[in-house]
Design a protein around this motif. Sequence first.
Motif, PDB file in Angstrom:
ATOM      1  N   VAL A 197       1.769  14.133  -8.534  1.00  7.39           N
ATOM      2  CA  VAL A 197       0.573  14.877  -8.158  1.00  7.39           C
ATOM      3  C   VAL A 197       0.524  16.174  -8.959  1.00  7.39           C
ATOM      4  CG1 VAL A 197      -0.694  15.975  -6.281  1.00  7.39           C
ATOM      5  CG2 VAL A 197       0.663  13.921  -5.825  1.00  7.39           C
ATOM      6  N   ARG A 198      -0.577  16.422  -9.642  1.00 10.75           N
ATOM      7  CA  ARG A 198      -0.728  17.637 -10.432  1.00 10.75           C
ATOM      8  C   ARG A 198      -2.111  18.231 -10.218  1.00 10.75           C
ATOM      9  NH1 ARG A 198       1.605  16.296 -16.519  1.00 10.75           N
ATOM     10  NH2 ARG A 198       3.821  16.301 -16.006  1.00 10.75           N
ATOM     11  N   VAL A 199      -2.203  19.548 -10.382  1.00  9.89           N
ATOM     12  CA  VAL A 199      -3.496  20.225 -10.401  1.00  9.89           C
ATOM     13  C   VAL A 199      -3.781  20.594 -11.854  1.00  9.89           C
ATOM     14  CG1 VAL A 199      -4.835  22.215  -9.650  1.00  9.89           C
ATOM     15  CG2 VAL A 199      -3.270  21.086  -8.056  1.00  9.89           C
ATOM     16  N   ILE A 200      -4.845  20.037 -12.418  1.00  8.96           N
ATOM     17  CA  ILE A 200      -5.222  20.260 -13.814  1.00  8.96           C
ATOM     18  C   ILE A 200      -6.667  20.732 -13.837  1.00  8.96           C
ATOM     19  CG2 ILE A 200      -5.449  19.236 -16.112  1.00  8.96           C
ATOM     20  CD1 ILE A 200      -3.444  17.081 -15.243  1.00  8.96           C
ATOM     21  N   GLY A 201      -6.889  21.930 -14.390  1.00  7.56           N
ATOM     22  CA  GLY A 201      -8.244  22.463 -14.466  1.00  7.56           C
ATOM     23  C   GLY A 201      -8.897  22.634 -13.108  1.00  7.56           C
ATOM     24  N   GLY A 202      -8.075  22.914 -12.094  1.00  5.90           N
ATOM     25  CA  GLY A 202      -8.612  23.109 -10.755  1.00  5.90           C
ATOM     26  C   GLY A 202      -8.849  21.835  -9.972  1.00  5.90           C
ATOM     27  N   ASP A 203      -8.567  20.674 -10.576  1.00  7.83           N
ATOM     28  CA  ASP A 203      -8.753  19.383  -9.899  1.00  7.83           C
ATOM     29  C   ASP A 203      -7.406  18.725  -9.645  1.00  7.83           C
ATOM     30  OD1 ASP A 203     -11.555  19.522  -9.918  1.00  7.83           O
ATOM     31  OD2 ASP A 203     -11.624  18.773 -11.977  1.00  7.83           O
ATOM     32  N   LEU A 204      -7.330  17.976  -8.545  1.00  8.68           N
ATOM     33  CA  LEU A 204      -6.103  17.267  -8.195  1.00  8.68           C
ATOM     34  C   LEU A 204      -6.076  15.913  -8.895  1.00  8.68           C
ATOM     35  CD1 LEU A 204      -3.598  17.509  -6.274  1.00  8.68           C
ATOM     36  CD2 LEU A 204      -4.874  16.082  -4.681  1.00  8.68           C
ATOM     37  N   HIS A 205      -4.974  15.619  -9.566  1.00 10.63           N
ATOM     38  CA  HIS A 205      -4.803  14.346 -10.267  1.00 10.63           C
ATOM     39  C   HIS A 205      -3.566  13.636  -9.714  1.00 10.63           C
ATOM     40  CE1 HIS A 205      -7.651  15.128 -13.709  1.00 10.63           C
ATOM     41  NE2 HIS A 205      -7.512  16.354 -13.218  1.00 10.63           N
ATOM     42  N   THR A 206      -3.661  12.320  -9.586  1.00 11.84           N
ATOM     43  CA  THR A 206      -2.502  11.523  -9.193  1.00 11.84           C
ATOM     44  C   THR A 206      -2.143  10.582 -10.337  1.00 11.84           C
ATOM     45  OG1 THR A 206      -3.904   9.842  -8.138  1.00 11.84           O
ATOM     46  CG2 THR A 206      -3.072  11.618  -6.743  1.00 11.84           C
ATOM     47  N   ALA A 207      -0.862  10.259 -10.438  1.00 12.87           N
ATOM     48  CA  ALA A 207      -0.358   9.508 -11.585  1.00 12.87           C
ATOM     49  C   ALA A 207      -0.498   8.003 -11.404  1.00 12.87           C
ATOM     50  CB  ALA A 207       1.109   9.860 -11.821  1.00 12.87           C
ATOM     51  N   VAL A 208      -0.594   7.305 -12.521  1.00 11.89           N
ATOM     52  CA  VAL A 208      -0.482   5.845 -12.579  1.00 11.89           C
ATOM     53  C   VAL A 208       0.678   5.555 -13.520  1.00 11.89           C
ATOM     54  CG1 VAL A 208      -1.591   3.665 -13.190  1.00 11.89           C
ATOM     55  CG2 VAL A 208      -2.960   5.534 -12.204  1.00 11.89           C
TER      56      VAL A 208
ATOM     57  N   ILE B  39      -6.796  20.790  -2.265  1.00  8.73           N
ATOM     58  CA  ILE B  39      -6.270  20.452  -3.582  1.00  8.73           C
ATOM     59  C   ILE B  39      -4.835  20.956  -3.747  1.00  8.73           C
ATOM     60  CG2 ILE B  39      -6.482  21.010  -6.050  1.00  8.73           C
ATOM     61  CD1 ILE B  39      -9.525  20.843  -5.685  1.00  8.73           C
ATOM     62  N   HIS B  40      -4.607  22.223  -3.414  1.00 10.73           N
ATOM     63  CA  HIS B  40      -3.301  22.810  -3.685  1.00 10.73           C
ATOM     64  C   HIS B  40      -2.259  22.462  -2.623  1.00 10.73           C
ATOM     65  CE1 HIS B  40      -4.408  25.143  -7.230  1.00 10.73           C
ATOM     66  NE2 HIS B  40      -5.570  25.350  -6.638  1.00 10.73           N
ATOM     67  N   SER B  41      -2.685  22.203  -1.406  1.00  9.07           N
ATOM     68  CA  SER B  41      -1.712  21.869  -0.361  1.00  9.07           C
ATOM     69  C   SER B  41      -1.235  20.431  -0.468  1.00  9.07           C
ATOM     70  CB  SER B  41      -2.313  22.113   1.023  1.00  9.07           C
ATOM     71  OG  SER B  41      -3.402  21.241   1.268  1.00  9.07           O
ATOM     72  N   SER B  42      -2.003  19.557  -1.132  1.00  3.93           N
ATOM     73  CA  SER B  42      -1.630  18.140  -1.234  1.00  3.93           C
ATOM     74  C   SER B  42      -0.294  17.956  -1.936  1.00  3.93           C
ATOM     75  CB  SER B  42      -2.715  17.362  -1.981  1.00  3.93           C
ATOM     76  OG  SER B  42      -3.916  17.352  -1.253  1.00  3.93           O
ATOM     77  N   ARG B  43       0.023  18.858  -2.868  1.00  3.61           N
ATOM     78  CA  ARG B  43       1.273  18.712  -3.617  1.00  3.61           C
ATOM     79  C   ARG B  43       2.502  18.979  -2.770  1.00  3.61           C
ATOM     80  NH1 ARG B  43       0.580  22.747  -8.445  1.00  3.61           N
ATOM     81  NH2 ARG B  43      -0.284  23.996  -6.756  1.00  3.61           N
ATOM     82  N   TRP B  44       2.325  19.746  -1.674  1.00  3.93           N
ATOM     83  CA  TRP B  44       3.498  20.169  -0.899  1.00  3.93           C
ATOM     84  C   TRP B  44       3.459  19.676   0.546  1.00  3.93           C
ATOM     85  CZ3 TRP B  44       5.816  21.548  -5.003  1.00  3.93           C
ATOM     86  CH2 TRP B  44       5.158  22.272  -6.006  1.00  3.93           C
ATOM     87  N   SER B  45       2.518  18.804   0.877  1.00  2.00           N
ATOM     88  CA  SER B  45       2.363  18.387   2.281  1.00  2.00           C
ATOM     89  C   SER B  45       3.617  17.717   2.834  1.00  2.00           C
ATOM     90  CB  SER B  45       1.160  17.448   2.419  1.00  2.00           C
ATOM     91  OG  SER B  45       1.318  16.309   1.588  1.00  2.00           O
ATOM     92  N   HIS B  46       4.364  16.999   1.956  1.00  2.00           N
ATOM     93  CA  HIS B  46       5.557  16.302   2.446  1.00  2.00           C
ATOM     94  C   HIS B  46       6.656  17.272   2.877  1.00  2.00           C
ATOM     95  CE1 HIS B  46       6.371  17.201  -1.749  1.00  2.00           C
ATOM     96  NE2 HIS B  46       7.649  17.024  -1.518  1.00  2.00           N
ATOM     97  N   LEU B  47       6.584  18.545   2.420  1.00  2.00           N
ATOM     98  CA  LEU B  47       7.617  19.516   2.754  1.00  2.00           C
ATOM     99  C   LEU B  47       7.436  20.104   4.143  1.00  2.00           C
ATOM    100  CD1 LEU B  47       7.824  21.432  -0.657  1.00  2.00           C
ATOM    101  CD2 LEU B  47       9.274  19.546   0.150  1.00  2.00           C
TER     102      LEU B  47
END
Length: 213
Positions: A8-19, A163-171
């Motif tokens: 999970v990354r934030v790029i240009g203010g948007d949340l992106h998920t990997a494939v 957007i920004h909390s999605s990266r750390w929700s598991h913590l």
Amino acid sequence: MTRPTRGVRVIGGDLHTAVQTWTRADSHSIILIGLCHVGETDYYAAVEGILDTHLDAEVLCEGVIREQPPPALTVREQTRLAHLDGWGLRRLLEWAAAATGLQLQSRGLTRREYWRNADVTAVDLLRVSGHLRRIDLPDPDDMSWPDGLQARRAARMLRRLLIHSSRWSHLTASRSTRLGIVDLRNINAIVAALRIVHDSPVLLPWGAGHLSG
């Protein structure tokens, strides 16, 4: 196998998920698609595009399984299991999607009949996770968001928070909750994928928040 990158990354203010794709010379590929519970309409259209270009693959999806009839349960387990069915977090996501103009995964991504559920049962999840977080929220019939300048500003702030909390929700979960919601479910899916990959390519659309990184 390829080296995994951050899911999970934030790029240009948007949340992106990997494939990511894993391959071995003696078997087919496993394609892992990181998913979010809420997202843009175009985001889910892109995911469906990936699925549609691999129609020969076995699709393993997530979705905690409700056994019918359920196994023998204690009174406390019965109460907690009933709470899971109407878990407040789901209502929070619905409200956030309505406020920000985003879509829920359950509505943006069509689950096809031939997909195979690779998730765990609700009872196993409950027992491994221990005391799951209880989130009680109002359950109004009207999930709309008010109009006006202040409301639009608040919606934009909420969108940035999502957007920004999605990266750390598991913590934010306890160790026992992470063991069930993250580890147990991931192991179940990986075992299923490794059994199938010898006979068929595997597509694994799985919650990005459940994946390390």
